[in-house]
Design a protein around this motif. Structure first.
Motif, PDB file in Angstrom:
ATOM      1  N   LEU A  28     122.010 125.317 -51.635  1.00 47.74           N
ATOM      2  CA  LEU A  28     122.013 126.731 -51.256  1.00 47.74           C
ATOM      3  C   LEU A  28     122.258 126.877 -49.764  1.00 47.74           C
ATOM      4  N   PRO A  29     123.146 127.764 -49.371  1.00 54.62           N
ATOM      5  CA  PRO A  29     123.413 127.957 -47.940  1.00 54.62           C
ATOM      6  C   PRO A  29     122.267 128.717 -47.274  1.00 54.62           C
ATOM      7  N   PRO A  30     122.217 128.674 -45.949  1.00 52.26           N
ATOM      8  CA  PRO A  30     121.189 129.452 -45.239  1.00 52.26           C
ATOM      9  C   PRO A  30     121.370 130.951 -45.505  1.00 52.26           C
ATOM     10  N   GLU A  31     120.317 131.674 -45.261  1.00 47.32           N
ATOM     11  CA  GLU A  31     120.384 133.121 -45.470  1.00 47.32           C
ATOM     12  C   GLU A  31     121.309 133.761 -44.447  1.00 47.32           C
ATOM     13  N   LEU A  32     121.907 134.879 -44.849  1.00 51.09           N
ATOM     14  CA  LEU A  32     122.771 135.617 -43.941  1.00 51.09           C
ATOM     15  C   LEU A  32     121.934 136.320 -42.884  1.00 51.09           C
ATOM     16  N   THR A  53     121.360 134.762 -33.195  1.00 47.69           N
ATOM     17  CA  THR A  53     122.647 134.518 -33.862  1.00 47.69           C
ATOM     18  C   THR A  53     123.146 133.108 -33.591  1.00 47.69           C
ATOM     19  N   LEU A  54     122.922 132.601 -32.376  1.00 51.39           N
ATOM     20  CA  LEU A  54     123.325 131.220 -32.088  1.00 51.39           C
ATOM     21  C   LEU A  54     122.547 130.220 -32.943  1.00 51.39           C
ATOM     22  N   LYS A  55     121.255 130.485 -33.142  1.00 49.81           N
ATOM     23  CA  LYS A  55     120.461 129.611 -34.008  1.00 49.81           C
ATOM     24  C   LYS A  55     120.982 129.650 -35.437  1.00 49.81           C
ATOM     25  N   LYS A  56     121.338 130.843 -35.908  1.00 52.19           N
ATOM     26  CA  LYS A  56     121.836 130.977 -37.281  1.00 52.19           C
ATOM     27  C   LYS A  56     123.184 130.277 -37.444  1.00 52.19           C
ATOM     28  N   ILE A  57     124.037 130.355 -36.437  1.00 48.80           N
ATOM     29  CA  ILE A  57     125.326 129.655 -36.488  1.00 48.80           C
ATOM     30  C   ILE A  57     125.101 128.148 -36.547  1.00 48.80           C
ATOM     31  N   ALA A  62     125.171 122.999 -39.471  1.00 49.13           N
ATOM     32  CA  ALA A  62     124.441 121.843 -39.989  1.00 49.13           C
ATOM     33  C   ALA A  62     124.545 121.781 -41.512  1.00 49.13           C
ATOM     34  N   TRP A  63     124.413 122.918 -42.171  1.00 51.97           N
ATOM     35  CA  TRP A  63     124.527 122.957 -43.630  1.00 51.97           C
ATOM     36  C   TRP A  63     125.913 122.504 -44.073  1.00 51.97           C
ATOM     37  N   TYR A  64     126.946 122.988 -43.399  1.00 55.00           N
ATOM     38  CA  TYR A  64     128.307 122.621 -43.769  1.00 55.00           C
ATOM     39  C   TYR A  64     128.559 121.130 -43.544  1.00 55.00           C
ATOM     40  N   SER A  65     128.099 120.586 -42.440  1.00 53.13           N
ATOM     41  CA  SER A  65     128.340 119.169 -42.172  1.00 53.13           C
ATOM     42  C   SER A  65     127.596 118.288 -43.168  1.00 53.13           C
ATOM     43  N   ILE A  66     126.424 118.720 -43.618  1.00 53.21           N
ATOM     44  CA  ILE A  66     125.712 117.962 -44.651  1.00 53.21           C
ATOM     45  C   ILE A  66     126.470 117.994 -45.970  1.00 53.21           C
ATOM     46  N   GLN A  67     127.016 119.152 -46.315  1.00 51.74           N
ATOM     47  CA  GLN A  67     127.725 119.287 -47.589  1.00 51.74           C
ATOM     48  C   GLN A  67     129.003 118.463 -47.617  1.00 51.74           C
ATOM     49  N   THR A  68     129.679 118.365 -46.492  1.00 53.68           N
ATOM     50  CA  THR A  68     130.970 117.678 -46.454  1.00 53.68           C
ATOM     51  C   THR A  68     130.882 116.261 -45.896  1.00 53.68           C
ATOM     52  N   ASN A  69     129.680 115.820 -45.537  1.00 57.62           N
ATOM     53  CA  ASN A  69     129.463 114.489 -44.964  1.00 57.62           C
ATOM     54  C   ASN A  69     130.298 114.252 -43.735  1.00 57.62           C
ATOM     55  N   THR A  70     130.361 115.226 -42.853  1.00 56.36           N
ATOM     56  CA  THR A  70     131.069 115.083 -41.577  1.00 56.36           C
ATOM     57  C   THR A  70     130.072 115.171 -40.452  1.00 56.36           C
TER      58      THR A  70
END
Length: 71
Positions: A28-32, A53-57, A62-70
């Motif tokens: 599940l992605p972070p909340e909007l 907003t910077l913290k949320k970005i 971090a969520w995206y890099s975990i999902q894509t293993n980058t």
């Protein structure tokens, strides 16, 4: 015999260069994050919201890099 070896090498090298897709379901992605009207009244409030907003970005990155293993 050379034709069979050549054909095998072509198949082998083309299969090694194919694009790999992510087939594992994503977590599940972070909340909007949204700002309601009237929430920012002073410049100090603006800076606080900017920091949030910077913290949320960073959470989304971090969520995206975990999902894509980058990295």
């Amino acid at each position: 015999m050379d034709k069979i070896l050549f054909l095998f090498l072509i198949i082998f090298f083309t299969s090694c260069t194919t694009v790999k897709y992510v087939t594992v379901p994503l977590s599940l992605p972070p909340e909007l994050y949204s700002i309601t009207e009237g929430q920012i009244k002073t410049q100090k409030d603006l800076f606080k919201e900017y920091q949030k907003t910077l913290k949320k970005i960073n959470e989304w990155e971090a969520w995206y890099s975990i999902q894509t293993n980058t990295n």
